[in-house]
Write a protein that holds these residues in place. Structure first.
Motif, PDB file in Angstrom:
ATOM      1  N   ILE A   4       0.862  -1.177   0.000  1.00 49.17           N
ATOM      2  CA  ILE A   4       0.000   0.000   0.000  1.00 49.17           C
ATOM      3  C   ILE A   4       0.902   1.231   0.000  1.00 49.17           C
ATOM      4  CG2 ILE A   4      -1.722   1.259   1.356  1.00 49.17           C
ATOM      5  CD1 ILE A   4      -2.716  -1.504   2.320  1.00 49.17           C
ATOM      6  N   LYS A   5       0.444   2.293  -0.620  1.00 45.04           N
ATOM      7  CA  LYS A   5       1.262   3.483  -0.833  1.00 45.04           C
ATOM      8  C   LYS A   5       1.825   4.065   0.464  1.00 45.04           C
ATOM      9  CE  LYS A   5      -0.391   7.629  -2.260  1.00 45.04           C
ATOM     10  NZ  LYS A   5      -1.023   8.599  -3.157  1.00 45.04           N
ATOM     11  N   SER A   6       1.007   4.165   1.494  1.00 47.53           N
ATOM     12  CA  SER A   6       1.456   4.794   2.732  1.00 47.53           C
ATOM     13  C   SER A   6       0.511   4.442   3.878  1.00 47.53           C
ATOM     14  CB  SER A   6       1.501   6.318   2.575  1.00 47.53           C
ATOM     15  OG  SER A   6       0.191   6.829   2.396  1.00 47.53           O
ATOM     16  N   ARG A   7       0.962   4.739   5.070  1.00 47.96           N
ATOM     17  CA  ARG A   7       0.110   4.561   6.257  1.00 47.96           C
ATOM     18  C   ARG A   7      -1.120   5.457   6.134  1.00 47.96           C
ATOM     19  NH1 ARG A   7       2.980   6.415  11.445  1.00 47.96           N
ATOM     20  NH2 ARG A   7       4.221   4.556  11.181  1.00 47.96           N
ATOM     21  N   SER A   8      -0.928   6.682   5.674  1.00 49.24           N
ATOM     22  CA  SER A   8      -2.054   7.616   5.515  1.00 49.24           C
ATOM     23  C   SER A   8      -3.081   7.071   4.536  1.00 49.24           C
ATOM     24  CB  SER A   8      -1.546   8.976   5.036  1.00 49.24           C
ATOM     25  OG  SER A   8      -0.784   9.597   6.039  1.00 49.24           O
ATOM     26  N   SER A   9      -2.605   6.506   3.448  1.00 47.09           N
ATOM     27  CA  SER A   9      -3.510   5.925   2.464  1.00 47.09           C
ATOM     28  C   SER A   9      -4.318   4.788   3.081  1.00 47.09           C
ATOM     29  CB  SER A   9      -2.703   5.424   1.266  1.00 47.09           C
ATOM     30  OG  SER A   9      -3.531   4.805   0.329  1.00 47.09           O
ATOM     31  N   PHE A  10      -3.657   3.939   3.854  1.00 47.21           N
ATOM     32  CA  PHE A  10      -4.342   2.845   4.528  1.00 47.21           C
ATOM     33  C   PHE A  10      -5.427   3.378   5.461  1.00 47.21           C
ATOM     34  CE2 PHE A  10      -4.866   0.389   8.396  1.00 47.21           C
ATOM     35  CZ  PHE A  10      -5.285  -0.835   7.899  1.00 47.21           C
ATOM     36  N   LEU A  11      -5.075   4.374   6.271  1.00 46.16           N
ATOM     37  CA  LEU A  11      -6.031   4.912   7.240  1.00 46.16           C
ATOM     38  C   LEU A  11      -7.215   5.581   6.542  1.00 46.16           C
ATOM     39  CD1 LEU A  11      -3.547   6.311   9.891  1.00 46.16           C
ATOM     40  CD2 LEU A  11      -5.034   4.307  10.112  1.00 46.16           C
ATOM     41  N   ALA A  12      -6.957   6.301   5.443  1.00 42.51           N
ATOM     42  CA  ALA A  12      -8.045   6.932   4.701  1.00 42.51           C
ATOM     43  C   ALA A  12      -8.974   5.878   4.114  1.00 42.51           C
ATOM     44  CB  ALA A  12      -7.472   7.826   3.602  1.00 42.51           C
ATOM     45  N   ASP A  13      -8.400   4.836   3.520  1.00 39.98           N
ATOM     46  CA  ASP A  13      -9.217   3.758   2.945  1.00 39.98           C
ATOM     47  C   ASP A  13     -10.045   3.060   4.022  1.00 39.98           C
ATOM     48  OD1 ASP A  13      -8.179   4.320   0.458  1.00 39.98           O
ATOM     49  OD2 ASP A  13      -6.795   2.614   0.440  1.00 39.98           O
ATOM     50  N   ALA A  14      -9.434   2.795   5.168  1.00 41.33           N
ATOM     51  CA  ALA A  14     -10.150   2.129   6.257  1.00 41.33           C
ATOM     52  C   ALA A  14     -11.295   3.001   6.771  1.00 41.33           C
ATOM     53  CB  ALA A  14      -9.185   1.789   7.387  1.00 41.33           C
ATOM     54  N   ALA A  15     -11.046   4.300   6.889  1.00 41.59           N
ATOM     55  CA  ALA A  15     -12.090   5.208   7.358  1.00 41.59           C
ATOM     56  C   ALA A  15     -13.247   5.273   6.363  1.00 41.59           C
ATOM     57  CB  ALA A  15     -11.502   6.600   7.599  1.00 41.59           C
ATOM     58  N   LEU A  16     -12.929   5.397   5.078  1.00 44.95           N
ATOM     59  CA  LEU A  16     -13.987   5.450   4.070  1.00 44.95           C
ATOM     60  C   LEU A  16     -14.792   4.157   4.036  1.00 44.95           C
ATOM     61  CD1 LEU A  16     -12.151   7.271   1.151  1.00 44.95           C
ATOM     62  CD2 LEU A  16     -14.107   8.111   2.462  1.00 44.95           C
ATOM     63  N   GLU A  17     -14.109   3.028   4.170  1.00 44.84           N
ATOM     64  CA  GLU A  17     -14.817   1.748   4.197  1.00 44.84           C
ATOM     65  C   GLU A  17     -15.786   1.693   5.366  1.00 44.84           C
ATOM     66  OE1 GLU A  17     -13.616  -2.821   5.109  1.00 44.84           O
ATOM     67  OE2 GLU A  17     -12.385  -1.777   3.614  1.00 44.84           O
ATOM     68  N   LYS A  18     -15.359   2.150   6.514  1.00 41.54           N
ATOM     69  CA  LYS A  18     -16.219   2.159   7.699  1.00 41.54           C
ATOM     70  C   LYS A  18     -17.394   3.112   7.507  1.00 41.54           C
ATOM     71  CE  LYS A  18     -17.035   1.320  12.113  1.00 41.54           C
ATOM     72  NZ  LYS A  18     -17.304   0.025  12.687  1.00 41.54           N
ATOM     73  N   LEU A  19     -17.137   4.273   6.943  1.00 44.89           N
ATOM     74  CA  LEU A  19     -18.193   5.256   6.729  1.00 44.89           C
ATOM     75  C   LEU A  19     -19.238   4.773   5.732  1.00 44.89           C
ATOM     76  CD1 LEU A  19     -15.964   8.450   6.655  1.00 44.89           C
ATOM     77  CD2 LEU A  19     -17.624   7.840   8.429  1.00 44.89           C
ATOM     78  N   VAL A  20     -18.815   4.046   4.720  1.00 45.26           N
ATOM     79  CA  VAL A  20     -19.742   3.535   3.719  1.00 45.26           C
ATOM     80  C   VAL A  20     -20.661   2.488   4.332  1.00 45.26           C
ATOM     81  CG1 VAL A  20     -19.857   2.136   1.611  1.00 45.26           C
ATOM     82  CG2 VAL A  20     -18.301   4.074   1.732  1.00 45.26           C
ATOM     83  N   ARG A  21     -20.139   1.704   5.275  1.00 48.81           N
ATOM     84  CA  ARG A  21     -20.929   0.629   5.886  1.00 48.81           C
ATOM     85  C   ARG A  21     -21.968   1.140   6.849  1.00 48.81           C
ATOM     86  NH1 ARG A  21     -17.208  -3.246   8.706  1.00 48.81           N
ATOM     87  NH2 ARG A  21     -15.527  -1.807   8.301  1.00 48.81           N
ATOM     88  N   THR A  22     -21.844   2.372   7.319  1.00 48.18           N
ATOM     89  CA  THR A  22     -22.804   2.880   8.314  1.00 48.18           C
ATOM     90  C   THR A  22     -23.871   3.720   7.704  1.00 48.18           C
ATOM     91  OG1 THR A  22     -21.367   4.782   8.784  1.00 48.18           O
ATOM     92  CG2 THR A  22     -21.110   2.833  10.171  1.00 48.18           C
TER      93      THR A  22
END
Length: 55
Positions: free
Chosen positions: A37-55
């Motif tokens: 994965i490109k960076s830690r920031s990229s991982f955290l952004a993707d994880a946050a968006l995934e969580k937001l989409v599920r709610t």
């Protein structure tokens, strides 16, 4: 299924500070490295968006 990079539509990036336990940071860093994965920031952004989409 088609994978599309939506990052151009997310707006300007902003810097934030977060506090996480060292164990969590180590796990994130290992995951980022192992999955190329490109960076830690990229991982955290993707994880946050995934969580937001599920709610």
């Amino acid at each position: 299924m088609l994978e599309i990079d939506i990052s151009p539509y997310l707006g300007k990036t902003e810097k934030v500070n977060v506090t996480l336990p060292g164990f969590v940071i180590q796990r994130i860093d290992r995951y980022v490295r192992d999955h190329r994965i490109k960076s830690r920031s990229s991982f955290l952004a993707d994880a946050a968006l995934e969580k937001l989409v599920r709610t």
